[in-house]
Design an enzyme around this catalytic site. Sequence first.
Site, PDB file in Angstrom:
ATOM      1  N   HIS A   1      -7.607  -3.991   9.982  1.00  0.00           N
ATOM      2  CA  HIS A   1      -7.302  -3.764   8.565  1.00  0.00           C
ATOM      3  C   HIS A   1      -6.022  -4.490   8.149  1.00  0.00           C
ATOM      4  O   HIS A   1      -5.121  -4.691   8.953  1.00  0.00           O
ATOM      5  CB  HIS A   1      -7.268  -2.272   8.210  1.00  0.00           C
TER       6      HIS A   1
ATOM      7  N   ASP B   1       0.815  -1.213   0.000  1.00  0.00           N
ATOM      8  CA  ASP B   1       0.000   0.000   0.000  1.00  0.00           C
ATOM      9  C   ASP B   1       0.853   1.269   0.000  1.00  0.00           C
ATOM     10  O   ASP B   1       2.073   1.211   0.137  1.00  0.00           O
ATOM     11  CB  ASP B   1      -0.978  -0.012   1.201  1.00  0.00           C
TER      12      ASP B   1
ATOM     13  N   GLU C   1      -9.699  -1.389   4.993  1.00  0.00           N
ATOM     14  CA  GLU C   1     -10.322  -1.022   6.265  1.00  0.00           C
ATOM     15  C   GLU C   1     -11.618  -1.819   6.456  1.00  0.00           C
ATOM     16  O   GLU C   1     -12.124  -2.419   5.509  1.00  0.00           O
ATOM     17  CB  GLU C   1     -10.667   0.480   6.231  1.00  0.00           C
TER      18      GLU C   1
ATOM     19  N   ASN D   1      -7.901  -2.122  14.157  1.00  0.00           N
ATOM     20  CA  ASN D   1      -9.292  -2.331  13.738  1.00  0.00           C
ATOM     21  C   ASN D   1      -9.427  -3.489  12.744  1.00  0.00           C
ATOM     22  O   ASN D   1     -10.452  -3.652  12.103  1.00  0.00           O
ATOM     23  CB  ASN D   1      -9.874  -1.046  13.131  1.00  0.00           C
TER      24      ASN D   1
END
Length: 225
Positions: free
Chosen positions: A137, A67, A142, A135
């Site tokens: 991801h 990413d 996400e 979270n």
Amino acid sequence: MKIIEARNYKELSKIASEIIIDEILEKPNLVMGFATGETPKKTYKNLIKAYKKKKVDFSKIKTFNLDEFYPIKENDLKSYRKYMLVKLFNKINVDEKNIHLLNGSTKNPEKECLEYEKKINKKPIDLQILGVGENGHIGFNEPGSSRNSKTRLVNLTHRKGKALTIGISTIMKAKKIILLASGKKKAKAIQALIEGKQGNKFPVSFLKEHKNLIVVVDRKAGSLI
Ligand code: GLP
């Protein structure tokens, strides 16, 4: 899924770097998927040490990164491109033409993502290194990301801005995945993965169906499993 519980971050990093080195010794032209963030930093330091001791040769490996922030200038210190150059690529003998990074300064992110996905399809990733967000991801997929998602431009949940990320389906195509998690704040995400029921609320849990997944946690990250 294979779970390895390391005593601490140092041992986790040793295990991860040893797996990577063994794979490269077995297949010198290994296609590697690299991740950024805090977690793999020591793993990369270990790879550099092994290279300096001539225990491993990176000259034939191919690399894809997960990413990148968008938009971001090439040499921005916060860019993942810079991270990879400084923390690994500039210190080993990887061939520049074998390095693939998402271009965070492109004017046409859609085209960039489409082409990146095509390149990965042509040279499928043998070994993907992954971290995980608190979270759940993976990459910048996400919560809410679909199992079928491909390389694309996304909005970031916890910070302002956007990013380019390979998709969940792109990650799932990797032949082998090593997921690294260290510290208490990752314990919930690891629990979600092991339970595997959370679907796209915790994207990491999609990995449960992968045929060749190794999860390396330290004691704290593994404390809820
Ligand atoms: C970041 C990156 C991920 C990384 C994750 C965990 O936002 N996009 O690729 O794996 O968050 O980062 P850290 O290892 O610093 O906890």
